[in-house]
Scaffold this active site. Sequence first.
Site, mmCIF file in Angstrom:
data_model
loop_
_atom_site.group_PDB
_atom_site.id
_atom_site.type_symbol
_atom_site.label_atom_id
_atom_site.label_comp_id
_atom_site.label_asym_id
_atom_site.label_seq_id
_atom_site.Cartn_x
_atom_site.Cartn_y
_atom_site.Cartn_z
ATOM 1 C CB SER A 1 -0.935 -0.020 1.211
ATOM 2 O OG SER A 1 -1.935 0.958 1.065
ATOM 3 C CG ASN A 2 -0.368 4.617 -1.376
ATOM 4 O OD1 ASN A 2 -1.057 5.404 -0.741
ATOM 5 N ND2 ASN A 2 -0.847 3.948 -2.426
#
Length: 427
Positions: free
Chosen positions: A215-216
């Site tokens: 993810s980020n």
Amino acid sequence: MVRTGSSGPTLIGMRIVLGVTGSIAAYKAVSLLRTLLREGAVVQVVMTPGATKFVAPLTFEVLSGHPVSTGVFEAHQEMKHLSLPEQADAIVIAPATANCLAKSALGLGDDLLSTMLLTSQCPVIIAPAMDGGMWMHPTVTEHVRTLRARGAIVVDPDEGLLASGKVGQGRLADEGTILAALQSALVPERDWHGHRVLISAGPTQEPIDPIRFISNRSSGKMGYALAEAAQARGAQVVLVSGPTALPVPQGIEIVSVATAEDMTKAMSLRLAWSTVVIMAAAVADFRPIQVASRKIKKQDQTDQTLALERTTDILAALSAQRTTQLLVGFAAETHDLIVHAKDKLIAKGLDLIVANDVTTAGAGFGSDQNAATLIDRQGTLTELPLMSKRAMAEAVLNKAQALLGVTASGQTSKPVAESVSTHRTAS
Ligand code: CTP
């Protein structure tokens, strides 16, 4: 909360901070205070030390029924610079001196009023008053432009006889004009009425196994701020959101997704419904080719290689399918911001791109503030200095609205029910 009275919106119950600075026009703030009170507002007056030379604080205290605040360091008023703007529905500065404009534009905080402006999130209405051609000075013009770009509503002074005996522009705008600016700031213009806005927000999560994902750092705050601003301005909004910790905004249809694939489907499905699409989500560009159905154990391995494949570029896919929709994208960059953002604008066939340098201190992922450059399909650049994400959302909507005539697809994008009214002027 604004209730409508027989003569238009009233200010019943609204909490207004009235800032008074050191101008000869300070006495006019007494009358403005009385009008605000008559309209039903609860008013807290904040004076700069200079203003107290023109009008005694006691005058405002007696009329408003509240002690007047002046300094940041008054012992009995600890943290007033935080609590006053937090509780206020709006801040009105009348009269505002050239010094006050300069301090606000530059972010200086050396008294309660200027410090408050640094912490406020509510609408700010500034009514300048000054003498001797100061209003026309390029420095003042520059500061006013900065304040407006940041979302402040600056009510131009009137022309006429000035305190010096000269004639020029610098007289405090009349009370009715200041009041009207305040009322329209509190009752958002419904200039997006009839538009159907599809917005994506937050990160995506690409599973590796039942426990792990790629993810980020996206918090979703920018996309949610856009959704709230568009809804407040009358649009119907669908928010396609990756996993975030944010509360669901009231009155907005939210579609929760996790992966880039889910988001692709959710956005594509609603493309035909929308008149404007804004991709604020930070979509993962790659996902694991294989998703393990059971937890990957480390066993004896010292190295592990994850094979990844590209996800769909949602914006590019929407751009290929769109008919009349206006398409807005974001560019999150760490270097060569404008070059990369322009490339994305062209490659993805967008009408507008919001170029974010995610390395800017105080801006970007997770922060409540953002700084960006807007680039439209003509290549026009609009700098948006550090501001709240809500103020930035308003600025993005203003720019998008200006582009709503003809989209990059060459077709006219129209609101569904009725035509869009005139642009907002203040932000
Ligand atoms: N975007 C998208 N689908 C993707 C990746 C990005 O729709 N798979 C959108 C984002 O929502 C954003 C714009 O494309 O509006 C640009 O995203 P950004 O992450 O800045 O750039 P990328 O296109 O991913 O390119 P790069 O990672 O090379 O910078």
